[in-house]
Scaffold this motif. Structure first.
Motif, PDB file in Angstrom:
ATOM      1  N   GLY A 111       1.040  -1.353  -0.097  1.00 46.72           N
ATOM      2  CA  GLY A 111       0.060  -0.045   0.089  1.00 46.72           C
ATOM      3  C   GLY A 111       0.786   1.336   0.051  1.00 46.72           C
ATOM      4  N   ASP A 112       2.268   1.271   0.032  1.00 50.79           N
ATOM      5  CA  ASP A 112       3.009   2.304   0.102  1.00 50.79           C
ATOM      6  C   ASP A 112       3.265   2.920  -1.400  1.00 50.79           C
ATOM      7  OD1 ASP A 112       3.169   2.100   2.846  1.00 50.79           O
ATOM      8  OD2 ASP A 112       4.940   1.366   3.012  1.00 50.79           O
ATOM      9  N   CYS A 113       3.285   4.211  -1.543  1.00 53.11           N
ATOM     10  CA  CYS A 113       3.684   4.933  -2.767  1.00 53.11           C
ATOM     11  C   CYS A 113       4.817   5.411  -2.519  1.00 53.11           C
ATOM     12  CB  CYS A 113       2.608   5.629  -3.219  1.00 53.11           C
ATOM     13  SG  CYS A 113       1.101   4.790  -3.584  1.00 53.11           S
ATOM     14  N   PHE A 114       5.756   5.577  -3.649  1.00 54.57           N
ATOM     15  CA  PHE A 114       7.061   6.081  -3.305  1.00 54.57           C
ATOM     16  C   PHE A 114       7.774   6.620  -4.681  1.00 54.57           C
ATOM     17  CE2 PHE A 114       7.758   1.867  -4.697  1.00 54.57           C
ATOM     18  CZ  PHE A 114       8.516   1.998  -5.434  1.00 54.57           C
ATOM     19  N   ASP A 115       8.650   7.574  -4.531  1.00 59.65           N
ATOM     20  CA  ASP A 115       9.428   7.968  -5.706  1.00 59.65           C
ATOM     21  C   ASP A 115      10.799   7.412  -5.700  1.00 59.65           C
ATOM     22  OD1 ASP A 115       7.553   9.661  -6.843  1.00 59.65           O
ATOM     23  OD2 ASP A 115       8.080  11.426  -5.840  1.00 59.65           O
ATOM     24  N   ALA A 116      11.380   7.061  -6.933  1.00 62.33           N
ATOM     25  CA  ALA A 116      12.762   6.568  -6.911  1.00 62.33           C
ATOM     26  C   ALA A 116      13.563   7.306  -7.380  1.00 62.33           C
ATOM     27  CB  ALA A 116      12.451   5.088  -7.606  1.00 62.33           C
ATOM     28  N   PRO A 117      14.571   8.004  -6.807  1.00 66.02           N
ATOM     29  CA  PRO A 117      15.352   9.029  -7.486  1.00 66.02           C
ATOM     30  C   PRO A 117      16.203   8.240  -8.530  1.00 66.02           C
ATOM     31  CG  PRO A 117      15.217   9.465  -5.267  1.00 66.02           C
ATOM     32  CD  PRO A 117      14.817   8.071  -5.369  1.00 66.02           C
ATOM     33  N   GLY A 118      16.736   6.959  -8.363  1.00 66.74           N
ATOM     34  CA  GLY A 118      17.586   6.484  -9.304  1.00 66.74           C
ATOM     35  C   GLY A 118      16.662   5.730 -10.554  1.00 66.74           C
ATOM     36  N   GLY A 119      15.429   5.650 -10.587  1.00 70.63           N
ATOM     37  CA  GLY A 119      14.641   5.176 -11.520  1.00 70.63           C
ATOM     38  C   GLY A 119      14.111   3.803 -11.076  1.00 70.63           C
ATOM     39  N   MET A 120      13.067   3.316 -12.024  1.00 73.13           N
ATOM     40  CA  MET A 120      12.741   1.929 -11.337  1.00 73.13           C
ATOM     41  C   MET A 120      13.328   0.907 -12.092  1.00 73.13           C
ATOM     42  SD  MET A 120      10.008   2.747  -9.719  1.00 73.13           S
ATOM     43  CE  MET A 120       8.877   1.296  -9.897  1.00 73.13           C
ATOM     44  N   GLU A 121      14.496   1.011 -12.793  1.00 76.99           N
ATOM     45  CA  GLU A 121      15.132  -0.203 -13.136  1.00 76.99           C
ATOM     46  C   GLU A 121      16.789  -0.153 -12.939  1.00 76.99           C
ATOM     47  OE1 GLU A 121      14.486  -1.285 -17.238  1.00 76.99           O
ATOM     48  OE2 GLU A 121      12.459  -0.829 -17.330  1.00 76.99           O
ATOM     49  N   GLY A 122      17.514  -1.198 -12.476  1.00 79.76           N
ATOM     50  CA  GLY A 122      18.535  -1.191 -12.219  1.00 79.76           C
ATOM     51  C   GLY A 122      18.961  -1.129 -10.775  1.00 79.76           C
ATOM     52  N   ASP A 123      19.999  -0.603 -10.346  1.00 71.17           N
ATOM     53  CA  ASP A 123      20.081  -0.711  -8.627  1.00 71.17           C
ATOM     54  C   ASP A 123      19.348   0.248  -8.136  1.00 71.17           C
ATOM     55  OD1 ASP A 123      22.047  -2.901  -8.983  1.00 71.17           O
ATOM     56  OD2 ASP A 123      23.623  -1.888  -9.231  1.00 71.17           O
ATOM     57  N   THR A 124      18.849   0.044  -7.044  1.00 75.96           N
ATOM     58  CA  THR A 124      18.111   1.040  -6.132  1.00 75.96           C
ATOM     59  C   THR A 124      18.381   1.001  -4.702  1.00 75.96           C
ATOM     60  OG1 THR A 124      16.244   0.686  -7.773  1.00 75.96           O
ATOM     61  CG2 THR A 124      15.817   1.703  -5.467  1.00 75.96           C
ATOM     62  N   PHE A 184       3.694  -1.790  -8.686  1.00 75.82           N
ATOM     63  CA  PHE A 184       3.282  -1.182  -9.962  1.00 75.82           C
ATOM     64  C   PHE A 184       3.990   0.071 -10.280  1.00 75.82           C
ATOM     65  CE2 PHE A 184      -0.728  -2.974  -8.451  1.00 75.82           C
ATOM     66  CZ  PHE A 184      -1.041  -4.016  -9.147  1.00 75.82           C
ATOM     67  N   GLY A 185       4.329   0.247 -11.500  1.00 72.65           N
ATOM     68  CA  GLY A 185       5.113   1.231 -12.034  1.00 72.65           C
ATOM     69  C   GLY A 185       4.642   1.483 -13.343  1.00 72.65           C
ATOM     70  N   HIS A 186       5.142   2.586 -13.945  1.00 71.94           N
ATOM     71  CA  HIS A 186       4.532   3.082 -15.300  1.00 71.94           C
ATOM     72  C   HIS A 186       5.331   2.254 -16.237  1.00 71.94           C
ATOM     73  CE1 HIS A 186       3.179   5.483 -18.543  1.00 71.94           C
ATOM     74  NE2 HIS A 186       2.309   6.167 -17.692  1.00 71.94           N
ATOM     75  N   ALA A 187       4.827   1.749 -17.217  1.00 73.98           N
ATOM     76  CA  ALA A 187       5.508   1.043 -18.163  1.00 73.98           C
ATOM     77  C   ALA A 187       6.421   1.778 -19.147  1.00 73.98           C
ATOM     78  CB  ALA A 187       4.375   0.343 -19.126  1.00 73.98           C
ATOM     79  N   GLU A 188       6.301   3.096 -19.298  1.00 76.28           N
ATOM     80  CA  GLU A 188       7.099   4.022 -20.035  1.00 76.28           C
ATOM     81  C   GLU A 188       8.109   4.757 -18.987  1.00 76.28           C
ATOM     82  OE1 GLU A 188       6.768   7.841 -23.235  1.00 76.28           O
ATOM     83  OE2 GLU A 188       4.966   6.705 -22.306  1.00 76.28           O
ATOM     84  N   ALA A 189       9.479   4.644 -19.390  1.00 78.02           N
ATOM     85  CA  ALA A 189      10.336   5.340 -18.523  1.00 78.02           C
ATOM     86  C   ALA A 189      10.014   6.692 -18.311  1.00 78.02           C
ATOM     87  CB  ALA A 189      11.876   4.863 -18.906  1.00 78.02           C
ATOM     88  N   GLY A 190      10.243   7.143 -17.380  1.00 71.24           N
ATOM     89  CA  GLY A 190      10.146   8.822 -17.214  1.00 71.24           C
ATOM     90  C   GLY A 190       8.753   9.029 -16.815  1.00 71.24           C
TER      91      GLY A 190
END
Length: 382
Positions: free
Chosen positions: A133-146, A228-234
């Motif tokens: 249920g948590d939502c977040f922003d990923a400064p490094g993006g949704m793919e690769g090392d987080t 869940f994340g957006h399928a389109e990068a950015g």
């Protein structure tokens, strides 16, 4: 003849004989050959405690011990004449600085904060502290090392929303490939529990994973975070995608539970064609037939609100017809006969009666458009 020397006259001295008794005083306290008691040219040893004091002072690990050793070394050097006085002084000074630094660190709690920061960085996914249920922003993006995320409200724009957490057993690190297989299997199942209405899922949403790395595994990280994340990068999500018993009504949950059970059965369709594996397809048709029977009983047994009774009754009638076609497909003698009943049965899936019943229950009423070339989920490494 010899004439003895007169009494009291001084006796001649051997020029190579022993030196006068006071000769040593002519050269001061060290004698004529340098350091007292040490022949000229003998190497001067370095005091071992002086070396140890310098090492401890540089490391700043146990500064109090370095200070004590430095003082003892100075006393020993003064008595023995060993070298290393500069080393001892340097070690004592550095140790004093270390004592001051440790006092400041311990009094301000900086040490514990630094260690917590190190552990959080090493723990990776576990340190992200993400729950369902948590939502977040990923400064490094949704793919690769987080390595870090910023929790935000689900009401606004955000990069990801957690819909499930899979806790893994202990033991050796299973490897990236096995972790991905586990995430594929477990996260897709949890998705249907969190977002029960597949029709309400936006087409541009994809499934992502946060998985332990080999380094974070050593620090006890055993969690696969499904999100869940957006399928389109950015691009970013807007609003929560949660649709489960915490946000839906009882009538909606009952309807979606039966629909999802049928979808799960249809998803198990054999990969080989009926021409290559007719027996497998017939067995699968039997499975779908049985699940439809359970779905029909659940829909009939629920007390629906007045506005949804007739739409649900019409849907049940269509499901019974579809069930008959699946029964005939399960008994087909050849692939052509199988396909005939297969096509008739699938015509009832997400048909007009389903749309009408969904509208009556205030559920999404636009069937999703499935893309057969749609890629799988993505993963992020902690």
């Amino acid at each position: 003849m010899s004439i003895p020397p007169p009494p009291g006259a001084p006796q001649p001295q051997d020029p190579y004989g022993p030196p006068p008794a006071d000769r040593s005083r002519a050269h001061g306290p060290y004698g004529p050959y340098g350091t007292a008691g040490r022949p000229y040219g003998t190497p001067v040893s370095v005091n071992a405690l002086a070396v140890a004091a310098l090492v401890l002072g540089l490391l700043c690990f146990v500064p109090a011990l370095g200070l004590v050793l430095g003082l003892i070394a100075l006393r020993q050097i003064r008595r023995s004449g060993q070298s290393g006085r500069g080393l001892a002084i340097a070690g004592a000074v550095l140790s004093c600085v270390g004592v001051v630094l440790w006092t400041v660190v311990l009094s301000t709690g900086a040490a514990s904060k630094a260690w917590e920061g190190f552990e959080d960085g090493a723990r990776g996914n576990e340190a992200l502290r993400l729950d369902k249920g948590d939502c977040f922003d990923a400064p490094g993006g949704m793919e690769g090392d987080t390595y870090d995320v910023d929790p935000v409200s689900c009401a606004g724009r955000h990069d990801g929303e957690v819909f499930g957490v899979v806790t893994l057993p202990g033991g050796a690190f299973p490897g990236d490939a096995e972790l991905t297989d586990i995430a594929d299997e477990r996260c897709w199942a949890l998705q249907d529990q969190y977002a029960m209405d597949s029709w309400a899922m936006p087409a541009d949403v994809d499934v992502y994973y946060l998985m332990p790395s080999r380094a974070s595994w050593r620090f006890g990280d055993r969690a696969i975070t499904c999100l869940f994340g957006h399928a389109e990068a950015g691009s970013r999500l807007t609003g929560s995608l949660r649709g489960d018993p915490t946000t839906l009504g009882t009538d909606q949950v009952v309807f979606l539970s039966t629909a999802n059970a049928l979808d799960a059965a249809l998803y198990e369709e054999p990969e080989d064609t009926p021409e290559d594996d007719l027996a497998g397809h017939r067995a699968w048709a039997t499975q779908v037939h049985d699940v439809l029977g359970e779905q029909i009983e659940a829909l009939r047994g629920h007390s629906w609100p007045s506005g949804a009774r007739q739409p649900v009754a019409d849907l049940v009638a269509d499901l019974e017809d579809a069930r008959d076609e699946w029964a005939r497909a399960s008994e087909a003698a050849d692939a052509d006969t199988y396909f005939t009943h297969y096509d008739r049965a699938y015509a009832y899936v997400d048909g007009p009666s389903t749309v009408t019943a969904r509208k009556a229950l205030a559920l999404a009423s636009t069937p999703p458009a499935y893309d057969e070339d749609e890629g799988g989920s993505a993963e992020a490494r902690v």
